[in-house]
Design a protein around this motif. Sequence first.
Motif, mmCIF file in Angstrom:
data_model
loop_
_atom_site.group_PDB
_atom_site.id
_atom_site.type_symbol
_atom_site.label_atom_id
_atom_site.label_comp_id
_atom_site.label_asym_id
_atom_site.label_seq_id
_atom_site.Cartn_x
_atom_site.Cartn_y
_atom_site.Cartn_z
ATOM 1 N N MET A 509 0.834 -1.208 0.000
ATOM 2 C CA MET A 509 0.000 0.000 0.000
ATOM 3 C C MET A 509 0.864 1.252 0.000
ATOM 4 S SD MET A 509 -3.005 -1.309 -0.088
ATOM 5 C CE MET A 509 -4.000 0.144 0.186
ATOM 6 N N VAL A 510 1.954 1.227 0.753
ATOM 7 C CA VAL A 510 2.852 2.386 0.793
ATOM 8 C C VAL A 510 3.586 2.529 -0.535
ATOM 9 C CG1 VAL A 510 4.810 3.421 2.005
ATOM 10 C CG2 VAL A 510 3.104 2.105 3.292
ATOM 11 N N VAL A 511 4.027 1.417 -1.107
ATOM 12 C CA VAL A 511 4.717 1.467 -2.401
ATOM 13 C C VAL A 511 3.789 1.998 -3.479
ATOM 14 C CG1 VAL A 511 5.840 0.082 -4.172
ATOM 15 C CG2 VAL A 511 6.288 -0.395 -1.750
ATOM 16 N N ALA A 512 2.550 1.559 -3.473
ATOM 17 C CA ALA A 512 1.592 2.043 -4.472
ATOM 18 C C ALA A 512 1.345 3.530 -4.313
ATOM 19 C CB ALA A 512 0.276 1.277 -4.326
ATOM 20 N N ALA A 513 1.285 4.032 -3.071
ATOM 21 C CA ALA A 513 1.094 5.461 -2.856
ATOM 22 C C ALA A 513 2.261 6.275 -3.393
ATOM 23 C CB ALA A 513 0.903 5.749 -1.366
ATOM 24 N N ALA A 514 3.471 5.696 -3.361
ATOM 25 C CA ALA A 514 4.646 6.421 -3.840
ATOM 26 C C ALA A 514 4.782 6.374 -5.364
ATOM 27 C CB ALA A 514 5.908 5.840 -3.187
ATOM 28 N N LEU A 515 4.269 5.322 -6.020
ATOM 29 C CA LEU A 515 4.503 5.148 -7.449
ATOM 30 C C LEU A 515 3.330 5.568 -8.333
ATOM 31 C CD1 LEU A 515 6.319 1.660 -7.446
ATOM 32 C CD2 LEU A 515 7.338 3.948 -7.463
ATOM 33 N N LEU A 516 2.109 5.434 -7.853
ATOM 34 C CA LEU A 516 0.952 5.648 -8.730
ATOM 35 C C LEU A 516 0.460 7.087 -8.766
ATOM 36 C CD1 LEU A 516 -1.115 2.407 -8.007
ATOM 37 C CD2 LEU A 516 0.541 2.860 -9.830
ATOM 38 N N GLY A 517 0.917 7.936 -7.848
ATOM 39 C CA GLY A 517 0.553 9.345 -7.908
ATOM 40 C C GLY A 517 -0.930 9.601 -7.692
ATOM 41 N N ASP A 518 -1.526 10.472 -8.518
ATOM 42 C CA ASP A 518 -2.926 10.858 -8.335
ATOM 43 C C ASP A 518 -3.887 9.698 -8.580
ATOM 44 O OD1 ASP A 518 -2.085 13.377 -7.743
ATOM 45 O OD2 ASP A 518 -2.398 14.180 -9.769
ATOM 46 N N ALA A 519 -3.498 8.741 -9.401
ATOM 47 C CA ALA A 519 -4.392 7.607 -9.655
ATOM 48 C C ALA A 519 -4.673 6.817 -8.379
ATOM 49 C CB ALA A 519 -3.788 6.692 -10.716
ATOM 50 N N TRP A 520 -3.707 6.837 -7.478
ATOM 51 C CA TRP A 520 -3.879 6.080 -6.238
ATOM 52 C C TRP A 520 -4.945 6.703 -5.334
ATOM 53 C CZ3 TRP A 520 -3.401 1.433 -4.849
ATOM 54 C CH2 TRP A 520 -3.336 1.052 -3.518
ATOM 55 N N LEU A 521 -5.232 7.992 -5.517
ATOM 56 C CA LEU A 521 -6.266 8.630 -4.710
ATOM 57 C C LEU A 521 -7.629 7.983 -4.946
ATOM 58 C CD1 LEU A 521 -5.272 12.399 -5.175
ATOM 59 C CD2 LEU A 521 -4.649 10.854 -3.303
ATOM 60 N N TRP A 522 -7.838 7.435 -6.138
ATOM 61 C CA TRP A 522 -9.116 6.801 -6.463
ATOM 62 C C TRP A 522 -9.079 5.287 -6.264
ATOM 63 C CZ3 TRP A 522 -12.921 10.179 -7.382
ATOM 64 C CH2 TRP A 522 -12.558 11.477 -7.777
ATOM 65 N N LEU A 523 -7.905 4.704 -6.399
ATOM 66 C CA LEU A 523 -7.809 3.245 -6.313
ATOM 67 C C LEU A 523 -7.551 2.740 -4.898
ATOM 68 C CD1 LEU A 523 -5.586 2.577 -9.470
ATOM 69 C CD2 LEU A 523 -8.075 2.352 -9.267
ATOM 70 N N ALA A 524 -7.078 3.597 -4.011
ATOM 71 C CA ALA A 524 -6.632 3.144 -2.690
ATOM 72 C C ALA A 524 -7.762 2.509 -1.882
ATOM 73 C CB ALA A 524 -6.020 4.315 -1.920
ATOM 74 N N ALA A 525 -8.925 3.158 -1.826
ATOM 75 C CA ALA A 525 -10.016 2.668 -0.976
ATOM 76 C C ALA A 525 -10.534 1.301 -1.420
ATOM 77 C CB ALA A 525 -11.141 3.697 -0.919
ATOM 78 N N PRO A 526 -10.928 1.112 -2.693
ATOM 79 C CA PRO A 526 -11.437 -0.216 -3.067
ATOM 80 C C PRO A 526 -10.379 -1.303 -3.006
ATOM 81 C CG PRO A 526 -11.254 1.212 -4.994
ATOM 82 C CD PRO A 526 -11.048 2.074 -3.811
ATOM 83 N N LEU A 527 -9.150 -0.998 -3.451
ATOM 84 C CA LEU A 527 -8.104 -2.018 -3.391
ATOM 85 C C LEU A 527 -7.724 -2.344 -1.952
ATOM 86 C CD1 LEU A 527 -5.749 -0.998 -6.353
ATOM 87 C CD2 LEU A 527 -7.495 -2.798 -6.266
#
Length: 562
Positions: A509-527
């Motif tokens: 989850m931390v790695v995805a927050a560092a690499l995916l940028g703004d897209a992670w703001l929408w994908l974080a909750a469902p994933l």
Amino acid sequence: MAVAVTEPVERVRPVSARHFVRLKLRVMGNNFRGQGWRIALFVGGVVAGLWFAGTGFFLLAAPGLADESRYALMAAAFGGGLVVLGWLLLPLVFFGVDETLDPARFALLPISRRTLVTGLFAAALVSVPAVATLLAMTGLVLTSGLLGGAAAAVAAAVGVVAGLLLCVAASRAITSAFATMLRSRRVRDLAAVLLAVLAALLGPLQLVVLAAVQDADWDRLAGVARVVGWTPLGAPWTVGIDVAEGRAWAVPVKLLITVAAIGALLVWWSRSLESAMVGAASSGPARPRSGPVGGAVAQLFPRVVGWARRDRFGALVARECRYWWRDARRRANLITIAVVGLFVPVMVNFGGASFTAGDGVELATPDSSPVTVSVSMVFVGLLAAVTLANQFGFDGSAYAANVVAGVPGRLELQARMAAFSVYVLPMLAVVAVVLAVLLGRPAWLGVMAGSLLATYGAGLAINSFVSVLGAYSLPETSNPFALNSGAGITKGLLTLVSMLGSAAAAVPMVVAAALLGDAWLWLAAPLGLGYGLGAALLGAYLAGDVLDNRAPELLTAVTPRR
């Protein structure tokens, strides 16, 4: 002629305060006979009292040794006020006072109320806390003597004795007034909860106090200390400083304030003795149960789990929900999660706080990012899940009912996860919302929720194995922080293993927050929701098989040793 021989009748001496003192000393001596553990506890109490007395003495004597009259006044007023508040409140937090002084023990004896109050008051002075308080507060005598000479030292000595009498009177009055409440299980549980809140707030309070002291306005604090010195909290402790500063006229006035406060407390104590001797009062008639007899099963399910199925799973969830709400030890853990779970993310994302005297407290400008927020949420999630690292230890020997009933391990762990989540998930939601509001970044709410859910779910899976393989027994006591001898190291190791495993599982989850940028703001909750739910179910599935194979060994491990 018979002569009647009359023997002189021995005059019965009236009961006085010294009889109560002798009675207490004799009871204490009898309790020590053949009871090595009681002697050890008493010696431990004496050592703790001496440590408190020595620490307090040097803290209160330091202003005099440093020749600082301003700090001497603040030490006397604030230190003395805290001591009085401690005597007033700690008996309620720690479930009353010495049982040998319980007024209910004298209910059937022909002793007047005045004699009883006087005797109990005198006996209360013969105790380790009273002696430790007296020794600690003599530091004010040394400070007053160094700053104002012999006259100031004598005034301070009189004030210290009066202050000790005030402390004891306040303690006895409050415990007598609430004697009926202190015998109630609910009030005892509430006291345990308050203690848990205090313990959880120790870290935050230390940081706040240290930051406030660094930027404190000492002139303003000195003014506050003078005001406190004219209240019963500080009046007896500041008389020596008043003499040293040339205000000898204030001594009789402050001593009069103290004597009036002691008198008022003793009158209150005297009037509440009757209800205290009666004992616990009834809590009122039992509430009639409404509904048909067939609704008895439904009444076993709390409203918060009304959605649960009326089968084995639902029954286990309902039972665990009631335990988490009614067991003081479990509630203490829930409160720790709520307090620390909110404090740590704020400190991490705001980078501390800046305190300015006169303007109050101002939070520093936040310098956070989605990665920083994710890291702080990972900590909160694993902190919440680590509470279940010894979940079977909370049950103790009561877990035998589940072993005899043959409850499947997977069903057992899933029900415990569901019941625990009923209380924890709303707290995690509050933490995420509050942090988003404080940061002014509502768009990051999805990142926070995703990290929380993923870490929490992974933590549930890790702790399912930890709780089955590393369970240990807890003592049968109302103290929510009590541990058996040697269990402290076990608890520390299990907590460390659980937190490291949960943190490692949440790294994606931390790695995805560092690499995916703004897209992670929408994908974080469902994933994050899917990741956490899948991890929890997988952990219950795998750990359930382990639980089925070693249920008897687990029961042996969590059964308290007598």
